[in-house]
Design a protein around this motif. Structure first.
Motif, PDB file in Angstrom:
ATOM      1  N   CYS A  98       1.205  -1.049   0.187  1.00  0.00           N
ATOM      2  CA  CYS A  98       0.227  -0.430  -0.111  1.00  0.00           C
ATOM      3  C   CYS A  98       0.848   1.258  -0.160  1.00  0.00           C
ATOM      4  CB  CYS A  98      -0.768   0.024   1.279  1.00  0.00           C
ATOM      5  SG  CYS A  98      -0.107  -0.130   2.398  1.00  0.00           S
ATOM      6  N   ARG A  99      -0.396   2.270  -0.076  1.00  0.00           N
ATOM      7  CA  ARG A  99       1.114   3.620  -0.599  1.00  0.00           C
ATOM      8  C   ARG A  99       1.137   4.294   0.821  1.00  0.00           C
ATOM      9  NH1 ARG A  99      -0.905   6.743  -5.491  1.00  0.00           N
ATOM     10  NH2 ARG A  99       1.289   8.291  -4.968  1.00  0.00           N
ATOM     11  N   ILE A 100       2.464   4.692   0.893  1.00  0.00           N
ATOM     12  CA  ILE A 100       2.793   5.511   2.452  1.00  0.00           C
ATOM     13  C   ILE A 100       2.844   7.092   1.698  1.00  0.00           C
ATOM     14  CG2 ILE A 100       4.098   5.753   4.726  1.00  0.00           C
ATOM     15  CD1 ILE A 100       4.538   2.916   4.001  1.00  0.00           C
ATOM     16  N   PHE A 101       2.256   7.460   2.678  1.00  0.00           N
ATOM     17  CA  PHE A 101       2.547   9.544   2.367  1.00  0.00           C
ATOM     18  C   PHE A 101       2.869  10.177   3.666  1.00  0.00           C
ATOM     19  CE2 PHE A 101      -0.799   8.195  -0.564  1.00  0.00           C
ATOM     20  CZ  PHE A 101      -0.767   8.135  -2.005  1.00  0.00           C
ATOM     21  N   ASP A 102       3.420  11.312   3.469  1.00  0.00           N
ATOM     22  CA  ASP A 102       4.220  11.933   4.680  1.00  0.00           C
ATOM     23  C   ASP A 102       2.857  12.150   5.261  1.00  0.00           C
ATOM     24  OD1 ASP A 102       6.205  11.706   4.261  1.00  0.00           O
ATOM     25  OD2 ASP A 102       6.745  13.113   2.949  1.00  0.00           O
ATOM     26  N   THR A 103       1.529  12.886   4.918  1.00  0.00           N
ATOM     27  CA  THR A 103       0.687  13.501   5.306  1.00  0.00           C
ATOM     28  C   THR A 103      -0.609  12.713   4.751  1.00  0.00           C
ATOM     29  OG1 THR A 103       0.176  15.578   3.424  1.00  0.00           O
ATOM     30  CG2 THR A 103       1.372  16.003   5.150  1.00  0.00           C
ATOM     31  N   ALA A 104      -1.557  13.118   6.046  1.00  0.00           N
ATOM     32  CA  ALA A 104      -3.219  12.287   5.502  1.00  0.00           C
ATOM     33  C   ALA A 104      -3.249  13.090   4.453  1.00  0.00           C
ATOM     34  CB  ALA A 104      -3.730  12.636   6.365  1.00  0.00           C
ATOM     35  N   ASP A 105      -3.389  14.531   3.987  1.00  0.00           N
ATOM     36  CA  ASP A 105      -3.992  15.217   2.987  1.00  0.00           C
ATOM     37  C   ASP A 105      -3.857  14.989   1.899  1.00  0.00           C
ATOM     38  OD1 ASP A 105      -5.081  17.385   4.166  1.00  0.00           O
ATOM     39  OD2 ASP A 105      -3.847  18.602   4.754  1.00  0.00           O
ATOM     40  N   ALA A 106      -1.735  14.292   1.956  1.00  0.00           N
ATOM     41  CA  ALA A 106      -0.800  14.435   0.411  1.00  0.00           C
ATOM     42  C   ALA A 106      -1.542  12.738  -0.474  1.00  0.00           C
ATOM     43  CB  ALA A 106       0.214  13.971   0.908  1.00  0.00           C
ATOM     44  N   ALA A 107      -2.815  12.005   0.811  1.00  0.00           N
ATOM     45  CA  ALA A 107      -3.311  11.157   0.683  1.00  0.00           C
ATOM     46  C   ALA A 107      -4.130  10.466   0.443  1.00  0.00           C
ATOM     47  CB  ALA A 107      -2.828  10.131   1.975  1.00  0.00           C
ATOM     48  N   CYS A 108      -5.033  11.782   0.386  1.00  0.00           N
ATOM     49  CA  CYS A 108      -6.614  11.807   0.463  1.00  0.00           C
ATOM     50  C   CYS A 108      -6.339  13.003  -1.202  1.00  0.00           C
ATOM     51  CB  CYS A 108      -7.009  13.189   1.514  1.00  0.00           C
ATOM     52  SG  CYS A 108      -7.371  12.537   2.397  1.00  0.00           S
ATOM     53  N   GLU A 109      -5.429  13.376  -1.432  1.00  0.00           N
ATOM     54  CA  GLU A 109      -5.296  14.696  -3.221  1.00  0.00           C
ATOM     55  C   GLU A 109      -4.578  13.013  -4.027  1.00  0.00           C
ATOM     56  OE1 GLU A 109      -2.611  17.593  -4.671  1.00  0.00           O
ATOM     57  OE2 GLU A 109      -3.013  17.876  -2.464  1.00  0.00           O
ATOM     58  N   ALA A 110      -3.877  12.229  -3.173  1.00  0.00           N
ATOM     59  CA  ALA A 110      -4.319  11.222  -4.163  1.00  0.00           C
ATOM     60  C   ALA A 110      -5.465  10.143  -4.665  1.00  0.00           C
ATOM     61  CB  ALA A 110      -2.685  10.269  -3.833  1.00  0.00           C
ATOM     62  N   LEU A 111      -5.682   9.977  -3.487  1.00  0.00           N
ATOM     63  CA  LEU A 111      -6.918   9.460  -3.740  1.00  0.00           C
ATOM     64  C   LEU A 111      -8.170  10.156  -4.652  1.00  0.00           C
ATOM     65  CD1 LEU A 111      -8.275   6.505  -3.381  1.00  0.00           C
ATOM     66  CD2 LEU A 111      -8.780   7.843  -0.534  1.00  0.00           C
ATOM     67  N   LEU A 112      -8.503  11.141  -4.599  1.00  0.00           N
ATOM     68  CA  LEU A 112      -9.910  11.893  -4.990  1.00  0.00           C
ATOM     69  C   LEU A 112      -9.070  13.324  -6.169  1.00  0.00           C
ATOM     70  CD1 LEU A 112     -11.205  13.454  -1.587  1.00  0.00           C
ATOM     71  CD2 LEU A 112     -11.473  11.175  -3.124  1.00  0.00           C
ATOM     72  N   GLY A 113      -8.070  13.432  -6.600  1.00  0.00           N
ATOM     73  CA  GLY A 113      -7.342  13.935  -7.254  1.00  0.00           C
ATOM     74  C   GLY A 113      -7.815  15.427  -7.108  1.00  0.00           C
ATOM     75  N   ARG A 114      -8.102  15.379  -6.070  1.00  0.00           N
ATOM     76  CA  ARG A 114      -7.988  17.550  -5.415  1.00  0.00           C
ATOM     77  C   ARG A 114      -7.443  16.950  -3.978  1.00  0.00           C
ATOM     78  NH1 ARG A 114     -12.939  16.328  -3.484  1.00  0.00           N
ATOM     79  NH2 ARG A 114     -14.370  15.080  -4.289  1.00  0.00           N
ATOM     80  N   LYS A 115      -7.659  18.222  -3.920  1.00  0.00           N
ATOM     81  CA  LYS A 115      -7.761  18.701  -1.779  1.00  0.00           C
ATOM     82  C   LYS A 115      -9.148  18.045  -1.271  1.00  0.00           C
ATOM     83  CE  LYS A 115      -4.311  21.164  -1.726  1.00  0.00           C
ATOM     84  NZ  LYS A 115      -3.271  20.712  -0.620  1.00  0.00           N
ATOM     85  N   SER A 116      -8.888  17.333  -0.834  1.00  0.00           N
ATOM     86  CA  SER A 116      -9.803  16.729   0.629  1.00  0.00           C
ATOM     87  C   SER A 116     -10.517  18.070   1.010  1.00  0.00           C
ATOM     88  CB  SER A 116      -9.683  16.097   1.710  1.00  0.00           C
ATOM     89  OG  SER A 116     -10.406  15.414   2.860  1.00  0.00           O
ATOM     90  N   GLU A 117     -12.010  17.596   0.932  1.00  0.00           N
ATOM     91  CA  GLU A 117     -13.309  19.582   1.026  1.00  0.00           C
ATOM     92  C   GLU A 117     -13.828  19.218   2.783  1.00  0.00           C
ATOM     93  OE1 GLU A 117     -16.768  19.125  -1.062  1.00  0.00           O
ATOM     94  OE2 GLU A 117     -15.167  18.990  -2.995  1.00  0.00           O
ATOM     95  N   VAL A 118     -13.546  18.017   3.301  1.00  0.00           N
ATOM     96  CA  VAL A 118     -13.511  17.571   4.889  1.00  0.00           C
ATOM     97  C   VAL A 118     -12.404  18.140   5.951  1.00  0.00           C
ATOM     98  CG1 VAL A 118     -13.751  15.309   6.734  1.00  0.00           C
ATOM     99  CG2 VAL A 118     -15.620  15.581   4.191  1.00  0.00           C
ATOM    100  N   PRO A 119     -12.223  18.603   6.913  1.00  0.00           N
ATOM    101  CA  PRO A 119     -10.605  19.089   7.406  1.00  0.00           C
ATOM    102  C   PRO A 119     -10.680  17.629   8.360  1.00  0.00           C
ATOM    103  CG  PRO A 119     -13.291  19.973   8.425  1.00  0.00           C
ATOM    104  CD  PRO A 119     -13.312  18.919   7.185  1.00  0.00           C
ATOM    105  N   ILE A 120      -9.208  17.220   8.171  1.00  0.00           N
ATOM    106  CA  ILE A 120      -8.533  16.956   8.565  1.00  0.00           C
ATOM    107  C   ILE A 120      -8.429  16.921  10.688  1.00  0.00           C
ATOM    108  CG2 ILE A 120      -6.677  15.070   8.619  1.00  0.00           C
ATOM    109  CD1 ILE A 120      -6.685  14.983   5.288  1.00  0.00           C
TER     110      ILE A 120
END
Length: 129
Positions: A98-120
């Motif tokens: 599985c992929r490992i990201f430095d931040t949850a924001d980066a993981a969400c951006e990679a998953l959704l292709g955009r910034k997450s609209e839900v605050p982490i």
């Protein structure tokens, strides 16, 4: 251990884990993750920034979840593992599954292709300890 779930799309969620992930807490996390699959989530981001320690039981939960998500054509991404947890992940080769990201924001951006609209959230729910 505290677990907080933030749904970021109809089929994706961020699961923020706080506290030690070991034999005493691994089963509770496994139940939370299985519940997400039951609710139709096919993509999970596990935010591990608040996990200071993880033993083989915690690792087993992650590996099992990765395998379960593959069975439903889903994915698991790990985000912000602490140095201790990252070492366990690196030594066991989990990063190859599985992929490992430095931040949850980066993981969400990679998953959704955009910034997450839900605050982490960075605050952990300690009511479940």
């Amino acid at each position: 251990m505290g677990v907080e779930v933030a749904v970021i799309s109809s089929d994706a969620a961020i699961i923020t884990v706080c506290g030690e992930l070991d034999a005493d807490t691994g089963l509770a996390l496994q139940h939370q993750l299985a519940g997400q699959v039951v609710h139709g989530r096919r993509h999970l981001v596990l935010d591990l920034a608040g996990v200071p320690f993880m033993d083989s039981s915690g690792l087993r939960v992650i590996v099992r979840t990765v395998n379960d998500m593959r069975n439903v054509d889903g994915t698991v991404s790990l985000a912000a593992p602490t140095q201790v947890v990252r070492r366990v992940l690196d030594l066991t080769g989990v990063g190859m599954s599985c992929r490992i990201f430095d931040t949850a924001d980066a993981a969400c951006e990679a998953l959704l292709g955009r910034k997450s609209e839900v605050p982490i959230r960075t605050v952990c729910d300690t009511a479940n300890r």
